[in-house]
Structure formats: C-alpha cells, structure tokens
Scaffold this active site. Structure first.
Site, PDB file in Angstrom:
ATOM      1  N   ALA A 199      18.368  -8.180   6.345  1.00 32.14           N
ATOM      2  CA  ALA A 199      17.993  -9.355   5.559  1.00 32.14           C
ATOM      3  C   ALA A 199      18.068 -10.545   6.521  1.00 32.14           C
ATOM      4  O   ALA A 199      19.083 -11.225   6.614  1.00 32.14           O
ATOM      5  CB  ALA A 199      18.949  -9.537   4.395  1.00 32.14           C
ATOM      6  N   SER A 248      23.059 -17.955   5.588  1.00 27.20           N
ATOM      7  CA  SER A 248      22.913 -16.502   5.656  1.00 27.20           C
ATOM      8  C   SER A 248      22.240 -15.978   4.404  1.00 27.20           C
ATOM      9  O   SER A 248      21.812 -16.758   3.548  1.00 27.20           O
ATOM     10  CB  SER A 248      24.289 -15.856   5.849  1.00 27.20           C
ATOM     11  OG  SER A 248      24.169 -14.508   6.208  1.00 27.20           O
ATOM     12  N   ASN A 249      22.120 -14.658   4.302  1.00 24.84           N
ATOM     13  CA  ASN A 249      21.513 -13.997   3.156  1.00 24.84           C
ATOM     14  C   ASN A 249      22.533 -13.087   2.501  1.00 24.84           C
ATOM     15  O   ASN A 249      23.429 -12.593   3.177  1.00 24.84           O
ATOM     16  CB  ASN A 249      20.372 -13.097   3.630  1.00 24.84           C
ATOM     17  CG  ASN A 249      19.072 -13.835   3.794  1.00 24.84           C
ATOM     18  OD1 ASN A 249      18.746 -14.709   2.997  1.00 24.84           O
ATOM     19  ND2 ASN A 249      18.335 -13.498   4.821  1.00 24.84           N
ATOM     20  N   ALA A 250      22.332 -12.804   1.212  1.00 28.51           N
ATOM     21  CA  ALA A 250      23.164 -11.808   0.548  1.00 28.51           C
ATOM     22  C   ALA A 250      22.707 -10.436   1.024  1.00 28.51           C
ATOM     23  O   ALA A 250      21.569 -10.049   0.802  1.00 28.51           O
ATOM     24  CB  ALA A 250      23.004 -11.926  -0.963  1.00 28.51           C
TER      25      ALA A 250
END
Ligand code: CTP
Length: 214
Positions: free
Chosen positions: A96, A29-31
């Site tokens: 994101a 995943s992404n921050a």
C-alpha cells in the site's frame, strides 16, 4: 499448481505500507498490515521459488527462507525493487504505497504555537507501474492489487491496463487488516476468478492464476 513450474523461479513481492516522513517524529502512511503480501511471499517460497520481499514497516516476521529487504518510503521501495528486477520472473505488488509524500522534510520537530501548518504534498512514484514499464518481451510477469470503494471491477480492469499488468486482484476496503478477505482476480486475457476465504488461500489462488503467464 504445477510445482515444477515454480522451482527456482525468482519472485519479487512488495508488501506493507510505505512511510513518508514529515519531520523526525511524524509521517504520512496508509492502513496496511502487510498480511496479504507476506502470505504471497510465504506461499511462493513453499512452492520452491526464490523470494525477495521488499516491505515497508509491519509488525510481521519475514517467512522462513524469504529474503526480506526492509524499506520505509516509496522511493526506497522502488530503488530496492529495481535492484532485483533484472533477475525476476514474477513481480507481485501488494504494498500500500503512499501516493504522495510531504514536499519537504523538516530536520527538526515541527512546533505548535504558530497555528496549524499547511502541508504541501508531491506525488510519489508508482512502484508497480515503473517496474511493469521496464518489462522486456512480457517478462517478468507482473501482478498487482486494486483497492476500490466503488465500481470495483471497472476500476480494477482500467488499473490493470494502465499499469501494464498481467493480473490484478480487485478488492474493497474490507480486505484491510482481518485474516479473511474477498476478491476477484482479473487477468489480461479477460477472465475473472472470484475468491472468498483466508488470506493464505488468496495467496495460493494468485500464484496458481499467475502460473499460466510464467
Ligand atoms: N502501487 C504502487 N505504487 C504506488 C501506488 C500503487 O506500486 N505509488 C501498486 C499497489 O501495490 C497495487 C496497485 O499499484 O498493486 C494499485 O494500488 P491502488 O492503491 O489500488 O491504486 P492507485 O494506483 O494508487 O490508484 P488510486 O489511488 O487512484 O485508486
């Protein structure tokens, strides 16, 4: 802003990270807190727009009066957006999105003991680019974000051109998480508008800038 320009307008916002599963308990995943996208959705709703918020997993509550479509992966996000795209006046891509996903999804939990696994990744769709590519006569108006760690404005301008956007919000990684942010809004007519302040204020600034293209 001109409130009359917003009443009944249909706005589609993507927000949050996407989550790309590796096995039943692990993911890539992404921050991303989702705060900016949710703030944009709320601001558009307050102006009288009809807002669909396609969101990856976040800890946030959907703003009142906004239609929330929860998704997990980039491919789910694209599919959900394509459903509402035909009736949309303005798309704002604040998600994101994970640029890659694991090539295979293990149905069972990957076990230790056989050494560290090598994970093969494959590219995900670029959600915003795919939506922009379906535009007819410049509609819907399309806006995105550029998160850059170097050559902020040059990279953001190139992204705006390559993705076919009307507006891009250029910011650095300090925009992640916190409630305040700094950004430069670039528009396809070559103008730039700097912003520093709370994320709610950035949302209003994005909408007032996008209004010129509606
Ligand atoms: N975006 C998207 N789908 C992707 C990647 C990005 O919709 N698979 C959108 C984001 O919502 C954002 C914009 O494209 O509005 C730019 O995202 P960013 O991560 O800055 O750029 P990338 O296109 O991923 O380029 P790079 O990672 O090479 O900087």
């Amino acid at each position: 802003v001109n409130r009359a320009a917003w009443r009944g307008r249909r706005v589609l916002v993507t927000a949050g990270p996407t989550r790309e599963p590796l096995d039943p308990v692990r993911y890539l995943s992404n921050a991303s807190s989702g705060k900016t996208g949710y703030a944009v959705a709320e601001a558009a709703r307050r102006l009288g727009a009809r807002v669909t918020l396609v969101s990856g997993p976040t800890a946030l509550k959907a703003p009142a009066g906004v239609r929330l479509v929860p998704v997990m992966t980039a491919r789910e996000m694209l599919a959900a957006c394509l459903k509402t795209l035909p009736s949309t006046d303005l798309v704002i891509g604040a998600a994101a999105v994970a640029d890659w996903r694991p090539a295979t999804l293990s149905r069972t939990k990957m076990k230790k003991g056989r050494g560290a696994p090598v994970i093969k990744l494959v590219p995900n769709p670029d959600v915003l680019k795919a939506l922009a590519a379906r535009r007819r006569k410049g509609k819907p108006v399309t806006a995105g974000f550029a998160l850059e760690t170097s050559s902020l404005l040059a990279n953001a301008r190139r992204k705006m051109r390559e993705k076919g956007l009307d507006l891009i919000v250029a910011n650095g990684p300090e925009a992640l998480n916190g409630d305040r942010t700094r950004a430069v809004l670039l528009t396809r007519d070559g103008r730039s508008h700097p912003y520093a302040g709370p994320k709610a204020g950035l949302a209003a600034k994005i909408l007032s800038t996008a209004e010129a293209f509606l």
